[in-house]
Design an enzyme around this catalytic site. Structure first.
Site, mmCIF file in Angstrom:
data_model
loop_
_atom_site.group_PDB
_atom_site.id
_atom_site.type_symbol
_atom_site.label_atom_id
_atom_site.label_comp_id
_atom_site.label_asym_id
_atom_site.label_seq_id
_atom_site.Cartn_x
_atom_site.Cartn_y
_atom_site.Cartn_z
ATOM 1 N N ASP A 162 0.818 -1.215 0.000
ATOM 2 C CA ASP A 162 0.000 0.000 0.000
ATOM 3 C C ASP A 162 0.848 1.259 0.000
ATOM 4 O O ASP A 162 0.560 2.220 0.709
ATOM 5 C CB ASP A 162 -0.941 -0.005 1.211
ATOM 6 C CG ASP A 162 -2.130 0.938 1.036
ATOM 7 O OD1 ASP A 162 -2.479 1.249 -0.126
ATOM 8 O OD2 ASP A 162 -2.708 1.359 2.052
ATOM 9 N N LYS A 210 2.015 4.709 -1.013
ATOM 10 C CA LYS A 210 1.402 5.910 -1.609
ATOM 11 C C LYS A 210 1.801 7.108 -0.756
ATOM 12 O O LYS A 210 2.235 6.943 0.400
ATOM 13 C CB LYS A 210 -0.109 5.771 -1.648
ATOM 14 C CG LYS A 210 -0.724 5.570 -0.294
ATOM 15 C CD LYS A 210 -2.153 5.126 -0.410
ATOM 16 C CE LYS A 210 -2.693 4.749 0.970
ATOM 17 N NZ LYS A 210 -3.999 4.110 0.880
ATOM 18 N N ASN A 219 0.862 7.486 2.955
ATOM 19 C CA ASN A 219 1.454 6.569 3.942
ATOM 20 C C ASN A 219 2.939 6.812 4.154
ATOM 21 O O ASN A 219 3.598 6.035 4.841
ATOM 22 C CB ASN A 219 1.252 5.118 3.507
ATOM 23 C CG ASN A 219 -0.175 4.650 3.713
ATOM 24 O OD1 ASN A 219 -0.965 5.316 4.363
ATOM 25 N ND2 ASN A 219 -0.499 3.508 3.150
#
Length: 377
Positions: free
Chosen positions: A170, A172, A175
């Site tokens: 995840d 991105k 984050n």
């Protein structure tokens, strides 16, 4: 606790369907875990240190101490984010990953985890240099040296997770945090997958639309190389302002990810173009990092100026240092959050019930915190 060292992280934020720095998970009556609507800056009430000579007895006492941690041990100062929902298993995955990555310089670390009757709490490293997403919104894009610095630190964090057979899944800008010194800190490990060695495969469809690798989008088995595709999308966005296959229409964007040629903008260096083409290779067998993982990236000319040992030791000066006056400075956090009142619900006063925990084994005290907080006998 040593000053303001924790931030409660989590959470779904506006631009992209994504969790962004994470703290609070709420347990509902349907046995789901709900991310609270807040991230908090917190301060543990301080206590005198125990003498060094007693440190040898600490480890055996840590487990009993976890049952004594409770919300009222903290001062709730500011809201720094809002969130949505997460499943039970994501909470336990996140806890497991946090425990394994405690000492890595580019991963957010865990100080405490504990629970009350209605809530689960994570107390994480407090990181107030702003999300990469925030800085990209303000500046549009970054010069290549700055993008290379961030990409290199992200790569080291991902490579470390891969060495533990963990796939992040995840990556991105929401984050990716910057600390007060300007270094990258990866956060939000709820979508990580454990037990996946190089060559291993996964099948779960998860992630954020703009950053999905084509093999995930197609529902094909995939492996840790999905993280290198993710790094390619973030690097592209850092250099050019948008993810590589972005479209406001999700169906068009998915079609672009699967079939559209990579449009590398003019003005970029040959090394940058080469790295992007390698990372954003749809054929996983040919993708940069697909066979020798981090080593392949470290050998690429785009990172030719990076001293990887110095980088890991945080000896490389970041190209941008956030102008924060101290740990209470929330100037790089969106005021839409910091202006909100801290909800009374997060400061639940009940004691943690060690024998009635809804999530056995969830509670944790980092031994370093235990050493720093124990009273003198």
């Amino acid at each position: 606790m040593r000053g303001l060292v924790s931030f409660f992280a989590a959470l779904l934020k506006g631009k992209k369907v994504a969790f962004s720095d994470f703290l609070h998970k709420y347990v509902s009556s349907q046995q789901f875990c709900r991310h609270l609507d807040t991230q908090k800056i917190v301060r543990r009430q301080s206590r005198p240190r125990r003498e060094k000579k007693e440190r040898g007895t600490v480890v055996s006492s840590v487990n009993s101490e976890t049952s004594q941690i409770k919300p009222s041990d903290f001062d709730y100062l500011k809201v720094i984010g809002k969130g949505s929902f997460g499943k039970q298993k994501h909470v336990m995955v996140e806890r497991s990953i946090l425990l394994k990555g405690l000492q890595h310089p580019f991963l957010v670390g865990l100080h405490f985890s504990f629970q009350t009757r209605n809530m689960l709490y994570f107390v994480l490293d407090y990181v107030n240099g702003g999300e990469l997403f925030y800085h990209l919104q303000r500046e549009g894009s970054f010069p290549e040296p700055r993008a290379a610095f961030y990409a290199a630190e992200m790569a080291m964090a991902l490579g470390y997770l891969h060495s533990l057979d963990i796939v992040y899944r995840d990556l991105k800008p929401e984050n990716i945090l910057l600390d007060s010194e300007g270094h990258v800190m990866l956060t939000d490990f709820g979508l990580c997958k454990e037990g996946v060695a190089m060559g291993g495969i996964m099948h779960t469809f998860c992630g954020t639309p703009e950053y999905l690798a084509p093999e995930v989008l197609q529902g094909h088995p995939y492996n840790p190389a999905v993280d290198w595709w993710g790094l390619g999308t973030v690097l592209f966005e850092m250099l050019y302002g948008l993810p590589p296959f972005y479209s406001c229409r999700k169906a068009d964007m998915f079609e672009n990810i699967l079939h559209a040629p990579l449009q590398v903008h003019s003005g970029g260096s040959q090394a940058a173009c080469s790295l992007l083409e390698g990372l954003l290779e749809r054929d996983v067998s040919k993708r940069l990092g697909g066979s020798r993982d981090l080593v392949e990236l470290q050998e690429h000319p785009f990172f030719g100026s990076i001293n990887w040992e110095d980088l890991l030791a945080r000896k490389v000066r970041p190209p941008f240092i956030p102008k924060v006056t101290g740990p209470c400075d929330v100037g790089y956090i969106d005021p839409v959050f910091t202006r909100l009142p801290v909800p009374a619900s997060v400061n639940e006063r009940c004691q943690v019930g060690g024998t009635s925990e809804a999530f056995p084994g969830f509670s944790f005290v980092n031994p370093v915190e235990y050493l720093a907080a124990e009273p003198v006998s």
